[in-house]
Design an enzyme around this catalytic site. Structure first.
Site, PDB file in Angstrom:
ATOM      1  N   ALA A  87     -10.998   1.468 -13.674  1.00 29.35           N
ATOM      2  CA  ALA A  87     -11.074   1.671 -12.226  1.00 29.35           C
ATOM      3  C   ALA A  87     -11.938   0.581 -11.600  1.00 29.35           C
ATOM      4  O   ALA A  87     -13.075   0.376 -12.021  1.00 29.35           O
ATOM      5  CB  ALA A  87     -11.654   3.045 -11.930  1.00 29.35           C
ATOM      6  N   HIS A 117      -6.016  10.234  -7.031  1.00 24.14           N
ATOM      7  CA  HIS A 117      -5.491   9.449  -8.156  1.00 24.14           C
ATOM      8  C   HIS A 117      -5.830  10.110  -9.493  1.00 24.14           C
ATOM      9  O   HIS A 117      -4.985  10.158 -10.392  1.00 24.14           O
ATOM     10  CB  HIS A 117      -6.021   8.014  -8.105  1.00 24.14           C
ATOM     11  CG  HIS A 117      -5.200   7.108  -7.263  1.00 24.14           C
ATOM     12  ND1 HIS A 117      -4.267   6.255  -7.791  1.00 24.14           N
ATOM     13  CD2 HIS A 117      -5.158   6.929  -5.921  1.00 24.14           C
ATOM     14  CE1 HIS A 117      -3.680   5.582  -6.817  1.00 24.14           C
ATOM     15  NE2 HIS A 117      -4.206   5.980  -5.666  1.00 24.14           N
ATOM     16  N   ALA A 165       0.845  -1.192   0.000  1.00 28.40           N
ATOM     17  CA  ALA A 165       0.000   0.000   0.000  1.00 28.40           C
ATOM     18  C   ALA A 165       0.880   1.241   0.000  1.00 28.40           C
ATOM     19  O   ALA A 165       1.896   1.289   0.697  1.00 28.40           O
ATOM     20  CB  ALA A 165      -0.908  -0.006   1.226  1.00 28.40           C
ATOM     21  N   LYS A 184       3.177   2.223  -6.664  1.00 32.47           N
ATOM     22  CA  LYS A 184       2.927   1.314  -7.800  1.00 32.47           C
ATOM     23  C   LYS A 184       1.981   1.915  -8.837  1.00 32.47           C
ATOM     24  O   LYS A 184       2.197   1.758 -10.028  1.00 32.47           O
ATOM     25  CB  LYS A 184       2.449  -0.056  -7.329  1.00 32.47           C
ATOM     26  CG  LYS A 184       1.163  -0.062  -6.548  1.00 32.47           C
ATOM     27  CD  LYS A 184       0.914  -1.416  -5.900  1.00 32.47           C
ATOM     28  CE  LYS A 184      -0.322  -1.375  -5.048  1.00 32.47           C
ATOM     29  NZ  LYS A 184      -0.247  -0.445  -3.914  1.00 32.47           N
TER      30      LYS A 184
END
Length: 172
Positions: free
Chosen positions: A35, A51, A12, A16
């Protein structure tokens, strides 16, 4: 003819997703963001917005929390796809009490049949403690097994730790 699969794995907040996004930007191809998160609370809403802001413009975003293979089947060879992330997809199915064998087979087949290059982001959960409750242990086990199957299918596998990539399989 199908494209290539790159698996980007890490813990987490390891960087990445940013790494995976950069892989797609560098291709120069049309970018499709698949998504898998369900926005069920304000914390997740803020994370999704963060994001989106990190990605910036130039992405065709498709929401597919349960069946990303439907989005993948419509892709063309001149596109590249970022599926972010397999962990959220798995959690959605476990919470819905889906037939996991079928769901996983559909996902893996959808990736294999996709004409576009695909990058899948997933979490590595195996470095933590053994969870105390049965659902969490089931989730951790299912995630580890899904990651192994994705990695076996992938042309390249990259582990991202603290924003730094380690190539585990293939070349980029």
């Amino acid at each position: 003819m199908s494209g290539t699969l790159t698996l980007v794995i890490g813990g987490a907040a390891s960087g990445k997703s940013a790494y995976a996004e950069n892989l797609l930007v560098r291709t120069g191809k049309a970018r499709v963001y698949v998504a898998t998160a369900r926005v069920l609370d304000s914390e997740m809403e803020r994370k999704v917005e963060r994001h989106k802001n990190m990605r910036g413009a130039g992405w065709d975003t498709r929401e597919a929390p349960i069946a990303p293979e439907q989005v993948l089947s419509a892709r063309k060879a001149d596109e590249c796809v970022l599926l972010d992330c397999a962990t959220m997809w798995l959690m959605n199915h476990l919470m819905d009490e889906s037939d996991m064998e079928k769901a996983e087979a559909d996902l893996l087949r959808g990736i294999a049949d996709c004409r576009a290059d695909v990058v899948v982001v997933t979490n590595e959960l195996g470095f933590g403690i053994v969870p105390a409750d049965p659902l969490s242990r089931r989730f951790r086990q299912a995630q580890g097994e899904l990651n192994q199957r994705l990695a076996a299918q992938a042309n390249a596998v990259v582990n991202v730790i603290a924003g730094l990539p380690q190539i585990l399989k293939g070349v980029l």
